[in-house]
Design a protein around this motif. Structure first.
Motif, PDB file in Angstrom:
ATOM      1  N   ALA A 194       7.869   6.483 -10.002  1.00  0.00           N
ATOM      2  CA  ALA A 194       6.505   5.973  -9.821  1.00  0.00           C
ATOM      3  C   ALA A 194       6.389   4.559 -10.390  1.00  0.00           C
ATOM      4  O   ALA A 194       5.853   3.654  -9.730  1.00  0.00           O
ATOM      5  N   GLN A 195       6.904   4.354 -11.578  1.00  0.00           N
ATOM      6  CA  GLN A 195       6.849   3.034 -12.204  1.00  0.00           C
ATOM      7  C   GLN A 195       7.654   2.010 -11.406  1.00  0.00           C
ATOM      8  O   GLN A 195       7.228   0.871 -11.230  1.00  0.00           O
ATOM      9  N   ARG A 196       8.805   2.423 -10.911  1.00  0.00           N
ATOM     10  CA  ARG A 196       9.639   1.516 -10.111  1.00  0.00           C
ATOM     11  C   ARG A 196       8.900   1.086  -8.834  1.00  0.00           C
ATOM     12  O   ARG A 196       8.930  -0.086  -8.458  1.00  0.00           O
ATOM     13  N   MET A 197       8.237   2.034  -8.182  1.00  0.00           N
ATOM     14  CA  MET A 197       7.480   1.708  -6.971  1.00  0.00           C
ATOM     15  C   MET A 197       6.336   0.735  -7.275  1.00  0.00           C
ATOM     16  O   MET A 197       6.079  -0.199  -6.522  1.00  0.00           O
ATOM     17  N   ARG A 198       5.648   0.973  -8.383  1.00  0.00           N
ATOM     18  CA  ARG A 198       4.548   0.070  -8.762  1.00  0.00           C
ATOM     19  C   ARG A 198       5.078  -1.332  -9.053  1.00  0.00           C
ATOM     20  O   ARG A 198       4.477  -2.337  -8.657  1.00  0.00           O
ATOM     21  N   ALA A 199       6.201  -1.410  -9.727  1.00  0.00           N
ATOM     22  CA  ALA A 199       6.790  -2.718 -10.035  1.00  0.00           C
ATOM     23  C   ALA A 199       7.239  -3.419  -8.769  1.00  0.00           C
ATOM     24  O   ALA A 199       7.001  -4.635  -8.612  1.00  0.00           O
ATOM     25  N   ASP A 200       7.839  -2.687  -7.848  1.00  0.00           N
ATOM     26  CA  ASP A 200       8.270  -3.286  -6.582  1.00  0.00           C
ATOM     27  C   ASP A 200       7.066  -3.769  -5.765  1.00  0.00           C
ATOM     28  O   ASP A 200       7.114  -4.826  -5.158  1.00  0.00           O
ATOM     29  N   ALA A 201       5.993  -3.005  -5.779  1.00  0.00           N
ATOM     30  CA  ALA A 201       4.770  -3.401  -5.052  1.00  0.00           C
ATOM     31  C   ALA A 201       4.192  -4.681  -5.663  1.00  0.00           C
ATOM     32  O   ALA A 201       3.764  -5.588  -4.943  1.00  0.00           O
ATOM     33  N   ALA A 202       4.199  -4.758  -6.988  1.00  0.00           N
ATOM     34  CA  ALA A 202       3.655  -5.941  -7.653  1.00  0.00           C
ATOM     35  C   ALA A 202       4.493  -7.179  -7.324  1.00  0.00           C
ATOM     36  O   ALA A 202       3.952  -8.274  -7.074  1.00  0.00           O
TER      37      ALA A 202
ATOM     38  N   LYS B  86       0.836  -1.195   0.000  1.00  0.00           N
ATOM     39  CA  LYS B  86       0.000   0.000   0.000  1.00  0.00           C
ATOM     40  C   LYS B  86       0.878   1.255   0.000  1.00  0.00           C
ATOM     41  O   LYS B  86       0.623   2.202  -0.741  1.00  0.00           O
ATOM     42  N   ALA B  87       1.912   1.250   0.810  1.00  0.00           N
ATOM     43  CA  ALA B  87       2.827   2.395   0.881  1.00  0.00           C
ATOM     44  C   ALA B  87       3.523   2.619  -0.458  1.00  0.00           C
ATOM     45  O   ALA B  87       3.670   3.765  -0.901  1.00  0.00           O
ATOM     46  N   MET B  88       3.937   1.546  -1.098  1.00  0.00           N
ATOM     47  CA  MET B  88       4.614   1.678  -2.395  1.00  0.00           C
ATOM     48  C   MET B  88       3.674   2.259  -3.451  1.00  0.00           C
ATOM     49  O   MET B  88       4.087   3.087  -4.264  1.00  0.00           O
ATOM     50  N   ARG B  89       2.409   1.847  -3.421  1.00  0.00           N
ATOM     51  CA  ARG B  89       1.439   2.414  -4.373  1.00  0.00           C
ATOM     52  C   ARG B  89       1.213   3.899  -4.087  1.00  0.00           C
ATOM     53  O   ARG B  89       1.101   4.709  -5.005  1.00  0.00           O
ATOM     54  N   LYS B  90       1.177   4.266  -2.815  1.00  0.00           N
ATOM     55  CA  LYS B  90       1.008   5.676  -2.456  1.00  0.00           C
ATOM     56  C   LYS B  90       2.258   6.477  -2.829  1.00  0.00           C
ATOM     57  O   LYS B  90       2.150   7.636  -3.249  1.00  0.00           O
ATOM     58  N   CYS B  91       3.429   5.876  -2.687  1.00  0.00           N
ATOM     59  CA  CYS B  91       4.660   6.516  -3.155  1.00  0.00           C
ATOM     60  C   CYS B  91       4.572   6.787  -4.645  1.00  0.00           C
ATOM     61  O   CYS B  91       4.934   7.876  -5.115  1.00  0.00           O
TER      62      CYS B  91
END
Length: 82
Positions: free
Chosen positions: A70-78, A52-57
């Motif tokens: 932003a893309q890196r955070m989404r990929a890490d969250a996934a 959740k934090a990574m998506r908010k980041c």
């Protein structure tokens, strides 16, 4: 620990809301909340909060015009969610 992570995320949400998602509010929410949970709450019970934090980041980075982070955070969250 999970409750602490949730509270820290809520703090970031309040910062974003009160600052009307201004660039200053985005930076403060990232530093004081979202990145803190994403990077420091790395124990197993907090996986959902980290995602959740990574998506908010990612949302905050987008508002700051940093699509790459932003893309890196989404990929890490996934990756973490799987």
């Amino acid at each position: 620990r999970v409750s602490s992570a949730e509270a820290t995320l809520m703090r970031g949400d309040i910062i974003m809301h009160d600052g009307a998602a201004s660039p200053e509010a985005c930076r403060k929410a990232l530093k004081d909340s979202y990145l803190r949970v994403a990077l420091m709450y790395n124990d197993t019970p907090c996986i959902a909060q980290r995602c959740k934090a990574m998506r908010k980041c990612a949302e905050a980075f987008e508002k700051l015009g940093d699509a790459e982070k932003a893309q890196r955070m989404r990929a890490d969250a996934a990756k973490l969610a799987n």
